[in-house]
Design a protein around this motif. Structure first.
Motif, short mmCIF file in Angstrom:
data_model
loop_
_atom_site.label_atom_id
_atom_site.label_comp_id
_atom_site.label_asym_id
_atom_site.label_seq_id
_atom_site.Cartn_x
_atom_site.Cartn_y
_atom_site.Cartn_z
N GLU A 187 -20.64 -21.43 -10.72
CA GLU A 187 -19.79 -21.09 -11.86
C GLU A 187 -20.57 -21.23 -13.16
OE1 GLU A 187 -15.25 -22.16 -10.44
OE2 GLU A 187 -16.57 -23.81 -11.02
N GLU A 188 -21.38 -22.27 -13.26
CA GLU A 188 -22.23 -22.43 -14.43
C GLU A 188 -23.27 -21.32 -14.49
OE1 GLU A 188 -23.74 -26.34 -13.91
OE2 GLU A 188 -21.94 -27.34 -14.68
N TRP A 189 -23.81 -20.95 -13.31
CA TRP A 189 -24.78 -19.84 -13.25
C TRP A 189 -24.14 -18.54 -13.72
CZ3 TRP A 189 -24.10 -15.44 -10.29
CH2 TRP A 189 -25.19 -14.56 -10.24
N LEU A 190 -22.88 -18.31 -13.33
CA LEU A 190 -22.18 -17.09 -13.71
C LEU A 190 -22.04 -16.99 -15.23
CD1 LEU A 190 -20.57 -14.58 -12.84
CD2 LEU A 190 -18.54 -16.04 -12.73
N ILE A 191 -21.66 -18.08 -15.86
CA ILE A 191 -21.50 -18.09 -17.32
C ILE A 191 -22.85 -17.84 -17.99
CG2 ILE A 191 -20.91 -19.54 -19.31
CD1 ILE A 191 -18.89 -20.95 -17.46
N GLU A 192 -23.87 -18.55 -17.52
CA GLU A 192 -25.21 -18.43 -18.11
C GLU A 192 -25.76 -17.01 -17.93
OE1 GLU A 192 -29.74 -20.28 -17.57
OE2 GLU A 192 -28.05 -21.07 -16.38
N SER A 193 -25.58 -16.44 -16.74
CA SER A 193 -26.14 -15.12 -16.46
C SER A 193 -25.45 -14.02 -17.24
CB SER A 193 -26.06 -14.83 -14.95
OG SER A 193 -26.87 -15.74 -14.22
N ASN A 194 -24.15 -14.17 -17.44
CA ASN A 194 -23.42 -13.16 -18.23
C ASN A 194 -23.86 -13.16 -19.68
OD1 ASN A 194 -21.77 -11.75 -16.42
ND2 ASN A 194 -20.31 -13.44 -16.33
N LYS A 195 -24.39 -14.29 -20.15
CA LYS A 195 -24.84 -14.39 -21.54
C LYS A 195 -26.34 -14.15 -21.69
CE LYS A 195 -21.31 -17.75 -22.91
NZ LYS A 195 -21.08 -19.13 -23.41
N ALA A 196 -27.03 -14.07 -20.56
CA ALA A 196 -28.49 -14.00 -20.61
C ALA A 196 -28.96 -12.68 -21.22
CB ALA A 196 -29.06 -14.15 -19.21
N ALA A 197 -30.13 -12.75 -21.83
CA ALA A 197 -30.71 -11.56 -22.47
C ALA A 197 -31.48 -10.71 -21.47
CB ALA A 197 -31.62 -11.98 -23.63
N THR A 198 -31.85 -11.29 -20.33
CA THR A 198 -32.64 -10.56 -19.33
C THR A 198 -31.97 -10.68 -17.97
OG1 THR A 198 -33.98 -12.54 -18.90
CG2 THR A 198 -34.80 -10.99 -20.56
N PRO A 199 -32.23 -9.70 -17.07
CA PRO A 199 -31.66 -9.76 -15.73
C PRO A 199 -32.32 -10.88 -14.92
CG PRO A 199 -33.14 -7.88 -15.96
CD PRO A 199 -33.00 -8.50 -17.31
N PRO A 200 -31.73 -11.23 -13.76
CA PRO A 200 -30.62 -10.54 -13.08
C PRO A 200 -29.25 -10.95 -13.63
CG PRO A 200 -31.37 -12.38 -11.75
CD PRO A 200 -32.30 -12.31 -12.93
N TYR A 201 -28.31 -10.00 -13.55
CA TYR A 201 -26.94 -10.26 -13.96
C TYR A 201 -26.05 -10.31 -12.72
CZ TYR A 201 -28.70 -8.95 -18.56
OH TYR A 201 -29.41 -8.89 -19.74
N PRO A 202 -24.92 -10.97 -12.83
CA PRO A 202 -24.03 -11.05 -11.65
C PRO A 202 -23.44 -9.69 -11.31
CG PRO A 202 -23.46 -12.71 -13.32
CD PRO A 202 -24.42 -11.77 -13.96
N THR A 203 -23.27 -9.43 -10.03
CA THR A 203 -22.56 -8.23 -9.60
C THR A 203 -21.06 -8.52 -9.58
OG1 THR A 203 -22.56 -8.80 -7.26
CG2 THR A 203 -24.50 -7.65 -8.11
N GLU A 204 -20.29 -7.46 -9.56
CA GLU A 204 -18.84 -7.64 -9.49
C GLU A 204 -18.46 -8.36 -8.20
OE1 GLU A 204 -14.74 -4.95 -9.57
OE2 GLU A 204 -16.70 -4.03 -9.94
N GLU A 205 -19.15 -8.04 -7.09
CA GLU A 205 -18.86 -8.70 -5.82
C GLU A 205 -19.16 -10.20 -5.89
OE1 GLU A 205 -20.64 -6.02 -6.18
OE2 GLU A 205 -19.67 -4.40 -5.07
N GLN A 206 -20.25 -10.54 -6.57
CA GLN A 206 -20.57 -11.96 -6.72
C GLN A 206 -19.49 -12.69 -7.52
OE1 GLN A 206 -24.53 -11.44 -8.39
NE2 GLN A 206 -25.47 -12.39 -6.58
N GLU A 207 -19.00 -12.03 -8.59
CA GLU A 207 -17.93 -12.65 -9.38
C GLU A 207 -16.68 -12.84 -8.54
OE1 GLU A 207 -17.12 -11.16 -13.24
OE2 GLU A 207 -19.19 -10.66 -13.70
N ILE A 208 -16.35 -11.83 -7.72
CA ILE A 208 -15.18 -11.93 -6.85
C ILE A 208 -15.36 -13.07 -5.86
CG2 ILE A 208 -13.92 -10.76 -5.00
CD1 ILE A 208 -14.39 -8.14 -6.52
N TYR A 209 -16.57 -13.20 -5.31
CA TYR A 209 -16.86 -14.27 -4.35
C TYR A 209 -16.68 -15.65 -4.99
CZ TYR A 209 -19.63 -17.04 -1.00
OH TYR A 209 -20.05 -17.98 -0.12
N ILE A 210 -17.18 -15.81 -6.20
CA ILE A 210 -17.03 -17.08 -6.91
C ILE A 210 -15.56 -17.35 -7.23
CG2 ILE A 210 -17.57 -18.32 -9.05
CD1 ILE A 210 -20.30 -16.93 -9.03
#
Length: 1007
Positions: A187-210
Motif C-alpha cells: 500500500e505504501e509502494w502504491l502511494i509512492e509509485s503513483n507519485k513517482a516521477a519515473t516508472p514503473p507505475y502500478p497497473t490497474e490490475e495491481q491496484e485492484i489486487y491491493i
C-alpha cells in the motif's frame, strides 16, 4: 525473478549475446530467449512470464527489432503492465524507411496502429545510444546505472505482478492475497509509485489486487474485533444479568415476605383460604416486574456496547461519523445514556449535511466516474466491477433512473457532459473513449487510443473536441475532433490534473500548460507545486502538499490561502463552476468543502475511498456528488446550523441571547464585547474595548438595546445592536473604580439593573438615564437579581435569601439555610427562584423556591462533578438548565428533580446557559472560547441525526455490532422504526417540547 528482460530481433543475436555475457559477469540475471522456443502459445506464455518476472525491460532498437512483430508484441505487453522500459539503440534508425516498411511488411500490415503507438512511446523515453558510446563496456555501465535507479520500488513492482498472477491463476483464491505487514508495504509502494516521477507505475490490475487484499484483510480484522466484542459483551452481560438476578431474587423474597405478613393478619378469618388466594395474587405482578427489569437490563447492555462502539469509531483515525451516528441512535432508542448522547452530538457535528445514497454493494461495484448535467437536473455515474461496467443517468430531484447501460469494458474511469448537455464522453478500460447520446445512452462514436489506458476524457469549452489523458507506462494526451472522429494530436504528458482553460485555447496537465490546437507545450508556463485543479474562471489553482492544500494565483503563483485539516494526504481537489467552492478528498477518508474566498472550512463529509474522477459540484453549487466503493452520494453543499459552534478569540465570561434567538452578545476576559449571528456563526459587530474582563452584558426585551459596562468606572453604556451606535450612558455616582458583575433589563425594557462587586446594586431609568435607586447587601459576597417584572430584587448572602420590594422598599427574609453564592435565577414569569442550598456530602443541591408560598417546593442533588456556575429556566418554566465547572450542562424537570439530559462537548467551565425563545434549542458559552447551540430534546436530536445519515446498517454490521432485531434505525429506512423495548422510565410530556425520555434513575424525594 530476473534483473532485466532482453527484447531483440533474432537478426541481432550476436550483439545481444555479448551484452548478456557482460551482464552475467556483473552478477546480473537476464532473461533472454536464446533457445529458439517454438512460436506457439507455449512460447508466448514463457515470454510474458519472463517479462512479468523481470524488473526492467531492455529493448534493443534496430531496424530489425522495429520491423519485428514479435518485438512489438513484447513492447506492448511490457507497456500494458507498466514495466520500466530501457531503450538501447544499437543501430541508427531511418524513420522514413521504417515507416514505409510498416506499411508494406506482411507481418505488420494489420498492426499499423500497434507499431505506431509503440514507436511514439519509445521515442518519449530516454535512450542509451550505443552508436555514440561505441564501447560495449561503457554501454553496459550506462544500462546498469538505469537498472540500479530506485531498485526497491522496481523489485516490488515485479514481485507484486507475480503475486497477482498467482492469485489470478488460483481463481482469485483469498489465500493468495496480501496480508499484514506485506499488505502495508505494498500500500505504501502504491502511494509512492503513483507519485513517482519515473516508472514503473502500478497497473490497474495491481491496484485492484491491493484493494481486494485490503478488503479481505479488513473483513478478517472486523471478524476478529467482532469476536472480541462478543466476548466482552458476554462478560458485561454476565455481570449485569447477575446483578439483575440478585435484584430479582431480593424482590421475590420481599414480595413473599409481604404476602406472608398479610396471610398472618387474616389467618383468623373464617374465609382464610379465599383471603389467602387474594393475598397471593400480587406475586405475578412481582414476577412481571422482575421480567421487565431483566428486559431493561438487556437493553442497557446493548446500549452500553453500541455507545462504546460509537465512541471508538469517532476516536479512530478515519472513523466513519455516519456509522457512529447510527450506533448512537440505536443506543438512545433503547435507553438514555450520557455516553451515547455525547457520541451522537459529536457525530452529527461532523455530519453537517444530509445526503441521498445510491448503493451498489451487492454487485461489488465501485463508482469511478461522476458528473452533473450542465442544467443541474440530472447526474451521471460510471460503475465498475471485476467482471463488468455500467453507467446510470438519474434525476437529481427524485433519484429516478432515466437510463442504464452495460459495457463490455469492465472499467469506466470517468464520465463528462458536453457543455450543452447533449453528449457524454466516457473513458473506458479498453483504451478507448466512447461518445454517448445523453438522452438515451446510446453510442455515437468510439475513439481509439492505442495501447494507452484512458484515465479521463473531457470536452473542450466549445464542445467541438475531446481530450483524453492516458495512464500507461508513458501516458499520452489524445485530442479528437468530435464531428469527424479524426485524431488531432497525441503528446506525452506527466501529471494527474487535467482541464481546459475557460477560453479553450490551452489546457493543463499536471503542472504544465499546452496549446489546445496542436498539443505543443507552452514554455515558461507551469504551476508551482502539485497542481490538482484550476478554477473555472482561470484565476487560481489548487495544489496539494501532503495533508495541506494551497490556493494560488494562476498568473503569479502568489499564495492566497492555506487549507489545513486533512490528516492524510490529499488525493483530489475540484473547484465549483464559479470557483467560490472547493472540494478536497484525502486518504483520511474525508471530503472537505472550502470557501475559496477566505479559505475557511465549511464542512467535513465522511467518505471512504472516493474515486478520483467521481467528485463533482452541481452548477448551482448546492450539491456535491462523490462516488466511492459501493455507492454514490449526493450531499447538500449548504451546511446545517442546528448544532452550530462559534469559535471566539478569548475565554468567554458572559453571554446574552437576543430575544429572537438569532444573535448572541458575549464579553470575554480580554475586555472585548462582540455580537455574533448564532446561525451563520459570523461576527456581526465588535463594540469598543472595555479595558478589562467583561462579566456582564444584557439584551433589552425588544432587542433594540444592549447594556454593556463602559469600563472600570461603573458606568453602563446602552448601544443600538443594529447600528452599533451609543444611545445613552447610565452613570455611576461613585467616583472611582467600580466593577459590574450582573446586568439586566426589566420586563418592559424601561429600567436597567446593575449588580456591582462592592455589594451595591443600582436601578436606572432607560429613557432619561436617571439613577432611580440603590440597593445595599448586608455583607460581602452578596448577589442581587432583578425579577422579570422589575418589582423585586432578590439578594443572597451567606445562608439567607431576602427580597426588596422596589415600590415600597420593604425587605422580606426567606427561610434560612440557603446558599449565599451565585448563581440565583428567576423563572420567566417571576413566580419561582432557583438557587443552591447548603452542601450535603460535598454535593450541591438545587432548590426551587415558590415566591407565592415562600416555600421550597423541590430540592435535588445537582449530580455535577464540580460547582454549578449558571442556570436558566425554560420559556414555559417547566425545565431548569444548569451549567457547571465540570464542562457539562444538565437539563432537569423542576417538578420531579429528574435529570433529563446531559450536554457534553465543552472543554472548560460553562459560564452561561440560555434557552431559545421556543425552547427547542439551548445555547451555552464556555471558557474554552466557544459558543454552542444544542437541540434541547434528545428525541429531537435523534430525529435530526436521522436526517444526516444516508443509510442503515448492513446485515454484516448488525451482526458485527450485536444489534438485536431487523427494524430500521431511522424512519426513512423502513416502517419498523419503533424502539425494540419499552423505555425504562415514563415519557414526560411538555409544551412546547413534545416528548422527553428521562434518565432511568430513582426519583429523589423532597429534601
Amino acid at each position: 525473478m530476473s534483473d532485466v528482460f532482453l527484447s531483440y530481433s533474432r537478426k541481432d543475436t550476436e550483439f545481444v549475446r555479448k551484452i548478456y555475457k557482460l551482464l552475467g559477469a556483473r552478477k546480473r540475471e537476464a532473461w533472454i530467449d536464446l533457445n529458439d522456443i517454438d512460436y506457439s502459445v507455449k512460447w508466448w506464455d514463457e515470454i510474458s512470464a519472463g517479462i512479468d518476472g523481470a524488473n526492467n525491460f531492455v529493448l534493443f532498437i534496430s531496424p530489425n527489432s522495429l520491423t519485428s512483430l514479435f518485438c512489438h508484441r513484447e513492447i506492448a505487453y511490457a507497456m500494458e503492465h507498466k514495466k520500466r522500459i530501457i531503450p538501447f539503440l544499437i543501430k541508427n534508425i531511418n524513420e522514413k524507411e521504417i515507416s514505409q516498411t510498416w506499411q508494406t511488411h506482411p507481418d505488420l500490415i494489420n498492426y499499423k496502429q500497434l507499431v505506431h503507438d509503440n514507436w511514439e512511446k519509445i521515442q518519449s523515453i530516454q535512450w542509451i545510444d550505443y552508436t555514440k558510446i561505441d564501447q560495449i563496456d561503457e554501454a553496459v555501465n550506462a544500462l546498469l546505472e538505469t537498472v540500479d535507479t530506485d531498485p526497491d520500488r522496481t523489485r516490488l513492482h515485479t514481485r507484486l505482478l507475480l503475486r497477482m498472477r498467482g492469485w489470478e491463476s488460483s481463481g482469485r483464491n483469498p489465500s493468495s492475497l496480501l496480508r499484514g505487514d506485506e499488505l502495508i508495504q505494498y500500500e505504501e509502494w502504491l502511494i509512492e509509485s503513483n507519485k513517482a516521477a519515473t516508472p514503473p507505475y502500478p497497473t490497474e490490475e495491481q491496484e485492484i489486487y491491493i484493494q481486494e487484499s485490503r478488503r479481505v484483510e479488513d473483513e478478517t480484522e472486523a471478524k476478529r474485533v467482532r469476536r472480541e466484542r462478543l466476548v466482552q459483551r458476554f462478560r458485561v452481560a454476565s455481570i449485569v444479568l447477575l446483578m439483575l438476578s440478585i435484584a430479582a431474587v431480593v424482590a421475590i423474597v420481599f414480595s413473599i415476605a409481604r404476602e406472608a405478613r398479610t396471610s398472618a393478619l387474616v389467618a383468623a378469618g373464617n374465609t382464610q383460604i379465599a383471603i389467602i388466594g387474594k393475598t397471593l395474587t400480587p406475586i405475578p405482578p412481582a414476577l412481571t416486574a422482575v421480567a421487565q427489569t431483566l428486559v431493561a437490563g438487556s437493553s442497557m447492555i446493548e446500549s452500553l456496547n453500541l455507545a462504546a462502539d460509537a465512541i471508538f469509531e469517532l476516536n479512530t483515525a478515519g472513523g466513519n461519523a455516519e456509522t457512529a451516528a447510527l450506533l448512537s441512535i440505536r443506543a438512545l432508542r433503547n435507553i438514555y445514556l450520557e455516553s451515547a448522547d455525547e457520541a451522537l452530538v459529536e457525530a452529527t457535528s461532523r455530519l453537517r449535511s444530509n445526503s441521498i445514497v445510491f448503493r451498489y454493494e451487492k454487485s461489488d461495484g465501485r463508482v469511478n466516474g461522476g458528473a452533473f448535467s450542465p442544467d443541474g437536473k440530472t447526474f451521471l455515474v460510471g460503475i465498475s466491477t471485476f467482471t463488468k461496467g455500467w453507467a446510470e443517468l438519474r434525476e437529481i430531484e427524485t433519484g429516478d433512473l432515466i437510463w442504464s447501460r452495460d459495457l463490455q469494458a469492465p472499467t469506466i474511469n470517468s464520465v463528462s457532459f458536453s457543455p450543452d448537455g447533449t453528449l457524454i464522453i466516457a473513458a473506458l478500460g479498453d483504451n478507448t473513449a466512447a461518445l454517448w447520446d445523453a438522452a438515451t445512452g446510446t453510442t455515437i462514436r468510439v475513439f481509439e487510443c492505442g495501447n494507452d489506458p484512458v484515465r479521463k476524457a473531457i470536452f473542450s469549452p466549445d464542445g467541438k473536441t475531446i481530450l483524453t489523458r492516458g495512464e500507461g507506462y508513458n501516458p499520452l494526451a489524445h485530442s479528437f475532433d468530435i464531428q469527424s472522429g479524426e485524431k488531432i494530436f497525441a503528446i506525452p504528458i506527466d501529471g494527474w490534473a487535467f482541464k481546459y482553460f475557460p477560453h479553450g485555447q490551452t489546457f493543463q496537465v499536471g503542472n504544465d500548460i499546452y496549446n489546445a490546437s496542436n498539443g505543443s507545450r507552452i514554455p515558461s508556463s507551469s504551476f508551482e507545486g502539485n497542481a490538482f485543479d484550476i478554477s473555472s474562471e482561470g484565476q487560481m489553482y489548487v495544489t496539494g502538499l501532503n495533508p495541506t492544500a494551497e490556493l494560488r494565483n494562476i498568473n503569479n503563483g502568489q499564495l492566497l490561502h492555506t487549507l489545513t485539516g486533512h490528516t492524510g494526504d490529499i488525493k483530489k481537489a475540484v473547484f465549483s463552476r464559479s470557483g467560490k467552492l472547493l472540494v478536497t478528498t484525502g486518504e483520511d477518508d474525508t471530503a472537505r468543502l472550502w470557501n475559496t474566498e477566505n479559505g475557511n472550512l465549511i464542512m467535513v463529509l465522511p467518505v471512504q475511498s472516493a474515486g478520483d474522477n467521481a467528485i463533482a459540484i452541481s452548477p448551482d453549487e448546492t450539491k456535491i456528488l462523490i462516488g466511492t466503493k459501493w455507492e454514490a452520494r449526493i450531499w447538500s453543499a449548504i451546511p446545517d446550523d442546528q448544532q452550530n459552534i462559534i469559535y471566539t478569540s478569548s475565554e468567554i465570561q458572559i453571554m446574552a441571547l437576543s430575544p429572537d434567538g438569532a444573535s448572541v452578545l458575549i464579553g470575554d476576559v480580554g475586555g472585548d464585547i462582540k455580537l455574533w449571528d448564532l446561525f451563520s456563526g459570523n461576527l456581526v459587530r465588535t463594540f469598543p474595548e472595555r479595558g478589562g474582563d467583561v462579566k456582564a452584558v444584557a439584551y433589552s426585551p425588544d432587542g433594540k438595546l444592549v447594556a454593556i459596562p463602559s469600563g472600570v468606572q461603573g458606568n453602563v453604556d446602552l448601544y443600538d445592536p443594529a447600528s452599533g451606535e451609543l444611545v445613552i450612558r447610565l452613570s455611576d455616582p461613585i467616583d472611582g473604580p467600580s466593577h459590574i458583575k450582573h446586568l439586566a433589563f426589566s420586563a418592559d425594557g424601561n429600567m436597567v439593573f446593575g449588580d456591582f462587586y462592592d455589594d451595591i446594586a443600582r436601578l436606572w431609568d432607560v429613557s432619561s438615564g436617571q439613577l432611580l435607586r440603590e440597593f445595599s447587601g448586608d455583607s460581602n459576597n452578596t448577589n442581587l437579581r432583578l425579577s422579570p417584572d422589575g418589582n423585586l430584587v432578590a439578594v443572597t448572602a451567606y445562608e439567607t435569601l431576602f427580597m426588596w420590594d422596589i415600590s415600597t422598599g420593604e425587605k422580606e427574609i426567606f427561610p434560612e439555610n440557603h446558599l449565599s453564592a451565585d448563581p440565583v435565577e428567576f423563572s420567566n414569569d417571576g413566580s419561582l427562584i432557583a438557587s443552591l442550598t447548603g452542601r450535603s456530602d460535598m454535593t450541591e443541591q438545587v432548590a426551587i423556591l415558590d415566591l407565592v408560598t415562600k416555600e421550597i417546593i423541590f430540592k435535588f442533588l445537582s449530580r455535577h462533578k464540580d460547582g454549578i456556575s449558571c442556570m436558566a429556566f425554560s420559556p414555559d418554566n417547566r425545565l431548569l438548565l444548569t451549567g457547571s465547572e465540570d464542562k457539562t450542562a444538565r437539563l432537569w424537570d423542576i417538578s420531579t428533580g429528574q435529570l433529563l439530559r446531559v450536554f457534553s462537548g465543552h472543554h472548560a467551565t460553562i459560564t452561561n446557559v440560555a434557552f431559545s425563545p421556543d425552547g427547542k434549542y439551548i445555547v451555552t458559552a464556555s471558557m474554552d472560547k466557544t459558543i454552542r447551540t444544542w437541540i434541547t430534546d434528545y428525541n429531537g436530536l435523534i430525529a435530526y441525526a436521522c436526517t444526516r445519515v444516508g443509510r442503515d446498517f448492513t446485515e454484516e454490521e448488525r451482526d458485527l455490532y450485536g444489534i438485536s432485531g431487523q427494524d430500521a434505525t431511522c424512519p426513512q429506512f423502513g416502517y419498523l422504526s419503533q424502539p425494540l423495548y419499552p423505555t425504562a422510565t415514563p415519557m414526560l410530556t411538555l409544551t412546547p417540547i413534545p416528548t422527553w425520555t428521562p434518565i432511568p434513575t430513582p426519583t429523589p424525594g423532597n429534601q
